[in-house]
Every structure is written in structure tokens, then in C-alpha cells.
Design a protein around this motif. Structure first.
Motif, PDB file in Angstrom:
ATOM      1  N   CYS A 176     -65.751 -83.724 -34.775  1.00 31.87           N
ATOM      2  CA  CYS A 176     -64.913 -84.272 -35.723  1.00 31.87           C
ATOM      3  C   CYS A 176     -65.779 -83.993 -37.127  1.00 31.87           C
ATOM      4  CB  CYS A 176     -64.531 -85.612 -35.670  1.00 31.87           C
ATOM      5  SG  CYS A 176     -66.252 -86.730 -35.495  1.00 31.87           S
ATOM      6  N   CYS A 177     -67.190 -83.759 -37.041  1.00 29.93           N
ATOM      7  CA  CYS A 177     -67.853 -83.848 -38.203  1.00 29.93           C
ATOM      8  C   CYS A 177     -69.242 -83.174 -37.815  1.00 29.93           C
ATOM      9  CB  CYS A 177     -68.015 -85.243 -38.895  1.00 29.93           C
ATOM     10  SG  CYS A 177     -68.845 -86.279 -37.579  1.00 29.93           S
ATOM     11  N   ALA A 178     -70.102 -82.626 -38.814  1.00 28.25           N
ATOM     12  CA  ALA A 178     -71.377 -82.226 -38.718  1.00 28.25           C
ATOM     13  C   ALA A 178     -72.306 -83.178 -38.042  1.00 28.25           C
ATOM     14  CB  ALA A 178     -71.927 -81.673 -40.190  1.00 28.25           C
ATOM     15  N   HIS A 179     -72.243 -84.520 -38.466  1.00 32.07           N
ATOM     16  CA  HIS A 179     -73.052 -85.536 -37.841  1.00 32.07           C
ATOM     17  C   HIS A 179     -72.802 -85.417 -36.210  1.00 32.07           C
ATOM     18  CE1 HIS A 179     -75.189 -89.206 -37.588  1.00 32.07           C
ATOM     19  NE2 HIS A 179     -74.469 -89.440 -36.399  1.00 32.07           N
ATOM     20  N   CYS A 180     -71.756 -85.263 -35.757  1.00 33.55           N
ATOM     21  CA  CYS A 180     -71.313 -85.395 -34.293  1.00 33.55           C
ATOM     22  C   CYS A 180     -72.002 -84.345 -33.671  1.00 33.55           C
ATOM     23  CB  CYS A 180     -69.769 -85.555 -34.155  1.00 33.55           C
ATOM     24  SG  CYS A 180     -69.405 -87.139 -34.186  1.00 33.55           S
ATOM     25  N   ALA A 181     -71.778 -82.881 -34.542  1.00 32.96           N
ATOM     26  CA  ALA A 181     -72.283 -81.841 -33.920  1.00 32.96           C
ATOM     27  C   ALA A 181     -73.743 -81.703 -33.922  1.00 32.96           C
ATOM     28  CB  ALA A 181     -71.817 -80.462 -34.763  1.00 32.96           C
ATOM     29  N   GLU A 182     -74.470 -82.225 -34.809  1.00 34.47           N
ATOM     30  CA  GLU A 182     -75.868 -82.383 -34.821  1.00 34.47           C
ATOM     31  C   GLU A 182     -76.421 -83.115 -33.737  1.00 34.47           C
ATOM     32  OE1 GLU A 182     -77.556 -83.646 -38.536  1.00 34.47           O
ATOM     33  OE2 GLU A 182     -76.625 -81.798 -39.442  1.00 34.47           O
ATOM     34  N   ALA A 183     -75.754 -84.331 -33.373  1.00 32.35           N
ATOM     35  CA  ALA A 183     -75.942 -85.340 -32.511  1.00 32.35           C
ATOM     36  C   ALA A 183     -75.867 -84.603 -30.951  1.00 32.35           C
ATOM     37  CB  ALA A 183     -74.965 -86.503 -32.348  1.00 32.35           C
ATOM     38  N   LYS A 184     -75.234 -83.346 -30.925  1.00 36.05           N
ATOM     39  CA  LYS A 184     -75.181 -82.630 -29.614  1.00 36.05           C
ATOM     40  C   LYS A 184     -76.098 -81.582 -30.022  1.00 36.05           C
ATOM     41  CE  LYS A 184     -72.330 -85.048 -27.128  1.00 36.05           C
ATOM     42  NZ  LYS A 184     -72.827 -85.647 -25.824  1.00 36.05           N
ATOM     43  N   GLY A 185     -76.797 -81.408 -30.697  1.00 37.60           N
ATOM     44  CA  GLY A 185     -77.757 -80.330 -30.881  1.00 37.60           C
ATOM     45  C   GLY A 185     -77.395 -79.026 -31.592  1.00 37.60           C
ATOM     46  N   VAL A 186     -76.061 -79.198 -32.079  1.00 38.59           N
ATOM     47  CA  VAL A 186     -75.837 -78.209 -32.935  1.00 38.59           C
ATOM     48  C   VAL A 186     -76.228 -78.071 -34.310  1.00 38.59           C
ATOM     49  CG1 VAL A 186     -73.629 -76.602 -33.769  1.00 38.59           C
ATOM     50  CG2 VAL A 186     -73.596 -77.990 -31.266  1.00 38.59           C
ATOM     51  N   THR A 187     -76.889 -77.204 -34.734  1.00 36.00           N
ATOM     52  CA  THR A 187     -77.372 -77.177 -36.212  1.00 36.00           C
ATOM     53  C   THR A 187     -76.839 -76.467 -37.283  1.00 36.00           C
ATOM     54  OG1 THR A 187     -79.245 -75.908 -35.332  1.00 36.00           O
ATOM     55  CG2 THR A 187     -79.631 -78.275 -35.159  1.00 36.00           C
ATOM     56  N   GLU A 188     -76.300 -75.440 -37.032  1.00 35.28           N
ATOM     57  CA  GLU A 188     -75.919 -74.550 -37.978  1.00 35.28           C
ATOM     58  C   GLU A 188     -74.617 -74.693 -38.377  1.00 35.28           C
ATOM     59  OE1 GLU A 188     -75.422 -71.926 -34.381  1.00 35.28           O
ATOM     60  OE2 GLU A 188     -76.219 -73.833 -34.830  1.00 35.28           O
ATOM     61  N   LEU A 189     -73.994 -75.839 -38.210  1.00 35.43           N
ATOM     62  CA  LEU A 189     -72.657 -76.095 -38.876  1.00 35.43           C
ATOM     63  C   LEU A 189     -72.628 -76.804 -40.014  1.00 35.43           C
ATOM     64  CD1 LEU A 189     -70.630 -76.961 -35.472  1.00 35.43           C
ATOM     65  CD2 LEU A 189     -70.165 -75.075 -36.958  1.00 35.43           C
TER      66      LEU A 189
END
Ligand SMILES: [Zn+2]
Ligand SMILES: [Zn+2]
Length: 77
Positions: free
Chosen positions: A60-73
Motif C-alpha cells: 500500500c505504501c513505501a513504508h510497507c514495502a520497506e518493512a518487507k525488505g524492498v528498498t528501491e521503491l
């Protein structure tokens, strides 16, 4: 009259959403989102706006992506 797929409401202002070649009928955006919106892979929220997709998962947001280890979004407005 068209009947909402989610709640079964019979409504004269129902509308159709076509997704993957299939037409779905709803009486409200709330019902359409409930039935069709993807779910954030991190927090489980329904994504009604622009989500972020990475490696087949949607967030839903970059914060959630980062929480799952996705950093380049980055959030796109
Ligand atoms: Zn409905
Ligand atoms: Zn999320």
C-alpha cells in the motif's frame, strides 16, 4: 436491475467494473474495493489507490514495502 456481487443489494445505480476481461457489478465503490482491490503484502490493508508492486507482491505504501525488505521503491503520487 443489477445486483451487487458483494452485498447483494439491488440498486438502480449499480455500475460494472471489468477486470481481467470479466465484468463485475457493484452498488458502491466500497463493495467494489472489497471484492477486487489487492491486499497489501505487509499490513493486509485493501489498496484502493496506487499501490507499489515488486516481485509479484503489492504494497500500500513505501513504508510497507520497506518493512518487507524492498528498498528501491518510492511512493508515487
Ligand atoms: Zn454492495
Ligand atoms: Zn501496507
Amino acid at each position: 436491475m443489477a445486483r451487487c456481487e458483494t452485498c447483494g443489494n439491488d440498486y438502480d445505480k449499480a455500475f460494472q467494473v471489468t477486470m481481467a476481461g470479466q465484468a463485475h457489478t457493484f452498488d458502491s465503490f466500497e463493495c467494489a474495493i472489497h471484492a477486487l482491490a489487492p491486499v497489501c503484502a505487509a499490513c493486509g490493508v485493501r489498496i484502493a489507490g496506487h499501490g507499489l508492486e515488486k516481485a509479484g507482491k503489492i504494497y500500500c505504501c513505501a513504508h510497507c514495502a520497506e518493512a518487507k525488505g524492498v528498498t528501491e521503491l518510492r511512493d508515487r503520487a
